[in-house]
Write a protein that holds these residues in place. Structure first.
Motif, short mmCIF file in Angstrom:
data_model
loop_
_atom_site.label_atom_id
_atom_site.label_comp_id
_atom_site.label_asym_id
_atom_site.label_seq_id
_atom_site.Cartn_x
_atom_site.Cartn_y
_atom_site.Cartn_z
N GLU A 123 -1.45 -0.47 -2.70
CA GLU A 123 -1.52 0.52 -1.61
C GLU A 123 -2.96 1.00 -1.41
O GLU A 123 -3.48 1.04 -0.29
CB GLU A 123 -0.69 1.73 -2.03
CG GLU A 123 0.45 2.12 -1.10
CD GLU A 123 1.18 3.28 -1.74
OE1 GLU A 123 2.26 3.01 -2.30
OE2 GLU A 123 0.68 4.43 -1.69
N ALA A 124 -3.60 1.35 -2.54
CA ALA A 124 -4.98 1.85 -2.49
C ALA A 124 -5.91 0.75 -1.98
O ALA A 124 -6.87 1.02 -1.25
CB ALA A 124 -5.42 2.33 -3.87
N ALA A 125 -5.62 -0.49 -2.34
CA ALA A 125 -6.45 -1.62 -1.92
C ALA A 125 -6.38 -1.78 -0.40
O ALA A 125 -7.39 -2.01 0.26
CB ALA A 125 -5.98 -2.90 -2.61
N SER A 127 5.19 -0.88 -13.02
CA SER A 127 5.46 -1.28 -11.64
C SER A 127 4.89 -0.29 -10.63
O SER A 127 4.40 -0.69 -9.58
CB SER A 127 6.96 -1.49 -11.42
OG SER A 127 7.68 -0.40 -11.92
N GLU A 128 4.93 1.00 -10.97
CA GLU A 128 4.38 2.01 -10.06
C GLU A 128 2.85 1.85 -9.94
O GLU A 128 2.30 1.88 -8.85
CB GLU A 128 4.74 3.41 -10.59
CG GLU A 128 4.06 4.58 -9.90
CD GLU A 128 4.75 5.02 -8.62
OE1 GLU A 128 5.81 4.46 -8.28
OE2 GLU A 128 4.20 5.91 -7.94
N LEU A 129 2.20 1.62 -11.07
CA LEU A 129 0.74 1.46 -11.05
C LEU A 129 0.36 0.22 -10.24
O LEU A 129 -0.58 0.24 -9.45
CB LEU A 129 0.20 1.37 -12.49
CG LEU A 129 -1.31 1.18 -12.63
CD1 LEU A 129 -2.09 2.32 -11.97
CD2 LEU A 129 -1.72 1.05 -14.09
N ARG A 130 1.11 -0.86 -10.42
CA ARG A 130 0.83 -2.09 -9.68
C ARG A 130 1.00 -1.88 -8.18
O ARG A 130 0.15 -2.29 -7.37
CB ARG A 130 1.74 -3.23 -10.18
CG ARG A 130 1.44 -3.65 -11.61
CD ARG A 130 2.54 -4.48 -12.22
NE ARG A 130 2.42 -5.90 -12.00
CZ ARG A 130 1.84 -6.76 -12.82
NH1 ARG A 130 1.29 -6.33 -13.94
NH2 ARG A 130 1.78 -8.04 -12.53
N ILE A 132 -5.17 6.39 -10.38
CA ILE A 132 -5.60 5.86 -9.07
C ILE A 132 -6.70 6.74 -8.46
O ILE A 132 -7.66 6.24 -7.86
CB ILE A 132 -4.39 5.72 -8.12
CG1 ILE A 132 -3.44 4.64 -8.63
CG2 ILE A 132 -4.84 5.44 -6.67
CD1 ILE A 132 -3.93 3.20 -8.51
N GLN A 133 -6.56 8.04 -8.68
CA GLN A 133 -7.57 8.97 -8.15
C GLN A 133 -8.97 8.67 -8.71
O GLN A 133 -9.94 8.58 -7.99
CB GLN A 133 -7.14 10.38 -8.53
CG GLN A 133 -7.69 11.47 -7.67
CD GLN A 133 -7.17 12.81 -8.18
OE1 GLN A 133 -6.71 12.94 -9.33
NE2 GLN A 133 -7.23 13.82 -7.34
#
Ligand code: KG4
Ligand code: ZN
Length: 339
Positions: free
Chosen positions: A289-291, A281-284, A256-257
């Motif tokens: 969240e980042a979006a 699921s965590e990445l999704r 994500i970074q």
């Protein structure tokens, strides 16, 4: 309709034999035979994979045609993965496609496996919107980790990629260290749901720019566990869920970074995920969240189009069909090929 295009697509690059039928951009069928033969070995055994493809390909194609309610004579083209992947596995799909191309006298279309993972986002899907161009796609699979700028269905630019292991490989390797079955990603994902992600911390790689590295993390994980196991031989067994949650969080943090950095650097707010690890699921959750935080529009593929499948080969084949970008009969499989 006169102008509808029916494409049979075949994917056989690794350990799943898959066939799909597409009518234009919609998927009429998408059938996959998973190979359980590798489980006992903790990874894919190439020779066993190609033999299993040979065994599976005819029934899988047959079933895909039946479900789609299509007879071979209705097909306009056959699309297949030509690479990258395991050579022996790819050759099964390539040879089968060539035989259909000759027998039915239809064009054949070669498809790049990683482009296909990305273009899965262009499959017509219950009115869901596809990303607008240009978009950035974080493609995370067992063999690749890339951030790709997609300007149209034919133009791909890798703006960042792993310099060593892929993210999926990192999941698989840490699972192996923990004695978990192959493939490790889905197992870690499941166990992590019950665990504390702050239980262990691992050194994150310091790589300049938009590239990734995961091999140091695997080593850091190994040493951490070795140290803990010395003190308590049951450490892994007792803390399975917490260990999984911690390593999963670290891998997702790294992804994500860099994705955030890439979005800023390229000034793009259409952000997509693709590849087997995009089932995580965590990445999704963290992408959404980042979006929210960065005002991106996020595109997460439906589960059936995350891990290897022929529908993604079909949609890529469809766009190449529109340009009459057909493969010569002399074409062969390529184990390594850049995007
Ligand atoms: O795209 P894919 O099906 O095959 C390749 O082209 O490599 O990706 C397979 C990879 C494996 O490393 C597997 O562990 C990982 O995707 N994977 C996951 C999950 N599901 C599959 N990794 C993390 N969480 C998941 N839920
Ligand atoms: Zn793949």
């Amino acid at each position: 309709m006169e102008n509808d295009t029916y494409i049979l697509a075949i994917e056989s690059s690794c350990d799943d034999t898959s066939a799909a039928v597409l009518k234009n951009r919609s998927v009429l069928s998408n059938v996959t035979a998973n190979q359980s033969v590798h489980e006992a070995y903790g990874g894919v055994v190439p020779e066993l994979a190609s033999r299993a493809h040979q065994k599976n390909i005819v029934p899988v194609v047959d079933q895909a045609l039946k479900i789609a309610n299509i007879v071979p004579n209705q097909l306009d083209a056959v699309a297949f993965t030509s690479g990258p992947g395991l050579l022996g596995s790819l050759l099964v799909g390539v040879s089968f496609s060539k035989s259909l191309h000759t027998a039915l006298n239809i064009p054949m279309i070669e498809v790049h496996h990683m482009q296909a993972h990305i273009l899965a986002h262009l499959i017509e899907n219950d009115g869901e919107k596809s990303p607008d161009f240009p978009f950035l796609c974080l493609t995370v699979s067992g063999g690749h980790t890339q951030i790709v700028k997609v300007s149209d269905p034919y133009t791909f630019e890798v703006v960042g990629e792993t310099i060593d292991d892929a993210a999926g490989e990192a999941f698989d390797k840490v699972a192996k260290i923990m004695g978990l079955p192959y493939p490790g990603g889905p197992v870690i994902d499941k166990l992590a749901k019950e665990g504390n992600p702050e239980f262990l911390t691992f050194n994150k790689p310091k790589i300049e720019g938009l590239d990734f590295s995961f091999s140091g993390l695997k080593t850091s994980f190994l040493y951490t566990l070795q140290k803990e196991v010395k003190a308590d031989p049951d450490f892994v067994e007792k803390n399975k869920a917490d260990i999984c949650a911690s390593i999963q969080k670290t891998i997702v943090d790294i992804l994500i970074q860099k994705l955030t950095k890439a979005a800023k650097a390229h000034n793009i707010a259409e952000i997509a995920l693709a590849g087997g690890v995009s089932a995580n699921s965590e990445l999704r959750a963290r992408l959404l969240e980042a979006a929210d935080k960065n005002q991106w529009k996020a595109y997460i593929p439906p589960f059936e189009y995350t891990t290897d499948n022929a529908a993604m080969i079909g949609i890529t084949g469809y766009f190449k069909f529109l340009r009459e970008d057909f493969a010569p009969s002399t074409l062969t499989a390529k184990a390594r090929v850049s995007i």
